[in-house]
Design an enzyme around this catalytic site. Structure first.
Site, PDB file in Angstrom:
ATOM      1  N   PRO A 176      32.472  19.723   0.418  1.00 44.55           N
ATOM      2  CA  PRO A 176      31.324  19.895  -0.665  1.00 44.55           C
ATOM      3  C   PRO A 176      31.057  21.305  -1.111  1.00 44.55           C
ATOM      4  CG  PRO A 176      30.495  18.606   1.334  1.00 44.55           C
ATOM      5  CD  PRO A 176      32.071  19.104   1.644  1.00 44.55           C
ATOM      6  N   ASN A 177      30.927  21.060  -2.530  1.00 44.15           N
ATOM      7  CA  ASN A 177      30.412  22.125  -3.198  1.00 44.15           C
ATOM      8  C   ASN A 177      31.541  23.110  -3.630  1.00 44.15           C
ATOM      9  OD1 ASN A 177      27.586  21.781  -3.612  1.00 44.15           O
ATOM     10  ND2 ASN A 177      27.483  22.217  -1.260  1.00 44.15           N
ATOM     11  N   ARG A 233      29.811  29.341  -8.001  1.00 43.80           N
ATOM     12  CA  ARG A 233      28.900  29.111  -7.209  1.00 43.80           C
ATOM     13  C   ARG A 233      28.902  30.441  -6.226  1.00 43.80           C
ATOM     14  NH1 ARG A 233      30.542  26.436  -1.572  1.00 43.80           N
ATOM     15  NH2 ARG A 233      28.550  26.460  -0.463  1.00 43.80           N
ATOM     16  N   TYR A 246      31.839  33.958  -2.763  1.00 45.21           N
ATOM     17  CA  TYR A 246      32.953  33.346  -2.688  1.00 45.21           C
ATOM     18  C   TYR A 246      34.049  33.657  -3.805  1.00 45.21           C
ATOM     19  CZ  TYR A 246      30.149  30.325   0.020  1.00 45.21           C
ATOM     20  OH  TYR A 246      29.213  29.684   1.232  1.00 45.21           O
ATOM     21  N   ASN A 283      39.338  23.332   4.420  1.00 44.65           N
ATOM     22  CA  ASN A 283      37.999  24.095   4.258  1.00 44.65           C
ATOM     23  C   ASN A 283      36.735  23.071   3.862  1.00 44.65           C
ATOM     24  OD1 ASN A 283      35.660  25.660   3.646  1.00 44.65           O
ATOM     25  ND2 ASN A 283      36.912  26.813   2.181  1.00 44.65           N
ATOM     26  N   ALA A 288      30.268  23.153   4.148  1.00 45.93           N
ATOM     27  CA  ALA A 288      29.007  22.976   4.833  1.00 45.93           C
ATOM     28  C   ALA A 288      29.391  22.006   5.858  1.00 45.93           C
ATOM     29  CB  ALA A 288      27.864  22.717   4.271  1.00 45.93           C
ATOM     30  N   HIS A 298      29.866  22.757   9.734  1.00 45.44           N
ATOM     31  CA  HIS A 298      28.925  22.790  10.604  1.00 45.44           C
ATOM     32  C   HIS A 298      28.149  21.829  11.587  1.00 45.44           C
ATOM     33  CE1 HIS A 298      29.906  26.981   8.982  1.00 45.44           C
ATOM     34  NE2 HIS A 298      29.362  26.495   7.777  1.00 45.44           N
ATOM     35  N   GLU A 347      41.996  25.702  10.135  1.00 46.39           N
ATOM     36  CA  GLU A 347      40.635  25.648   9.329  1.00 46.39           C
ATOM     37  C   GLU A 347      40.687  26.891   8.492  1.00 46.39           C
ATOM     38  OE1 GLU A 347      37.465  26.277  12.352  1.00 46.39           O
ATOM     39  OE2 GLU A 347      35.730  26.380  10.873  1.00 46.39           O
ATOM     40  N   HIS A 398      38.354  29.424   5.633  1.00 45.94           N
ATOM     41  CA  HIS A 398      37.193  29.622   4.740  1.00 45.94           C
ATOM     42  C   HIS A 398      37.230  31.074   3.938  1.00 45.94           C
ATOM     43  CE1 HIS A 398      34.780  26.752   7.364  1.00 45.94           C
ATOM     44  NE2 HIS A 398      35.441  27.424   8.458  1.00 45.94           N
ATOM     45  N   SER A 443      34.637  32.878   2.985  1.00 44.69           N
ATOM     46  CA  SER A 443      33.891  34.173   3.605  1.00 44.69           C
ATOM     47  C   SER A 443      34.046  33.955   5.044  1.00 44.69           C
ATOM     48  CB  SER A 443      32.274  33.493   3.187  1.00 44.69           C
ATOM     49  OG  SER A 443      31.943  32.123   4.053  1.00 44.69           O
ATOM     50  N   ARG A 485      27.561  35.332   9.041  1.00 43.77           N
ATOM     51  CA  ARG A 485      26.551  35.058   7.949  1.00 43.77           C
ATOM     52  C   ARG A 485      25.228  34.270   8.788  1.00 43.77           C
ATOM     53  NH1 ARG A 485      29.233  31.495   3.375  1.00 43.77           N
ATOM     54  NH2 ARG A 485      27.000  31.870   2.623  1.00 43.77           N
ATOM     55  N   ARG A 497      25.623  28.732  10.487  1.00 39.74           N
ATOM     56  CA  ARG A 497      27.112  28.918  10.061  1.00 39.74           C
ATOM     57  C   ARG A 497      28.063  29.147  11.196  1.00 39.74           C
ATOM     58  NH1 ARG A 497      27.003  28.434   4.177  1.00 39.74           N
ATOM     59  NH2 ARG A 497      25.221  29.315   3.522  1.00 39.74           N
TER      60      ARG A 497
HETATM   61  C1  DQA Z   1      32.648  28.249   3.268  1.00 37.02           C
HETATM   62  C2  DQA Z   1      31.627  28.520   4.404  1.00 37.02           C
HETATM   63  C3  DQA Z   1      30.621  27.394   4.534  1.00 37.02           C
HETATM   64  O1  DQA Z   1      29.741  28.000   5.592  1.00 37.02           O
HETATM   65  C4  DQA Z   1      29.931  26.997   3.412  1.00 37.02           C
HETATM   66  O2  DQA Z   1      29.076  26.019   3.610  1.00 37.02           O
HETATM   67  C5  DQA Z   1      30.845  26.674   2.197  1.00 37.02           C
HETATM   68  C6  DQA Z   1      32.196  27.357   2.062  1.00 37.02           C
HETATM   69  C7  DQA Z   1      33.693  29.084   2.990  1.00 37.02           C
HETATM   70  O3  DQA Z   1      34.887  28.808   2.458  1.00 37.02           O
HETATM   71  O4  DQA Z   1      33.361  30.377   3.233  1.00 37.02           O
HETATM   72  O5  DQA Z   1      30.525  25.662   1.364  1.00 37.02           O
HETATM   73  O6  DQA Z   1      33.477  26.857   3.974  1.00 37.02           O
END
Ligand code: DQA
Length: 147
Positions: free
Chosen positions: A12-13, A20, A25, A76, A79, A82, A100, A102, A104, A109, A113
């Protein structure tokens, strides 16, 4: 099984990357990151298949569709990392290497997270290297797939 396919899953997102929270990011778009992954994959004789969704069930079904067909998964999960236990369970039933990823470093953080439900089913995690992580993740996958 087609040994050369790597499923890249984006949660998501991540479709909003570039707009964003660029201070966290970066300014590259998801398409940019997919292109980075595809270029690295090609160097290793692999092909990237990418699925992004804001819905956990779509990602679960993408993992089901990868079983016995795809060599490895890079995820990736955004959210869902988590709390996405159904994605965890789907990945646990995948049967190949999982990395896995990410942009960030979630460990540095907010406390919520710091937990990853993906980590227990992953060979390892690449986090905190921004867009370079996509190259690093595909390199890691290639090494994991080497006989
Ligand atoms: C993320 C880190 C997650 O905590 C966050 O919710 C994201 C992006 C990252 O790529 O740093 O949506 O996965």
């Amino acid at each position: 099984m087609t040994p050369g396919i790597v499923l890249l899953l984006s949660g998501p997102n991540l479709n909003l990357l570039g707009e964003r929270q660029p201070e966290i990011y970066g300014t590259a778009t998801l398409d940019d990151h997919v292109a980075t992954a595809a270029t690295e994959a090609e160097l290793h004789g692999l092909v990237v298949e990418h699925v992004q969704s804001n819905h956990e069930g779509v990602l679960v079904e993408a993992v089901h569709g990868a079983r016995g067909r795809v060599a490895a998964v890079v995820v990736n999960a955004g959210a869902l990392t988590h709390y996405g236990w159904s994605l965890h369970d789907a990945l646990a039933a995948f049967g190949g290497p999982i990395v896995e990823l990410h942009l960030s470093n979630p460990g540095g953080r907010e406390p919520w997270r710091h937990t990853s439900v993906i980590a227990p089913v992953a060979a390892g995690t690449i986090a905190g290297f921004g867009g370079d992580g996509y190259r690093l993740a595909l390199d890691a996958v290639a090494r994991l797939l080497r006989p």
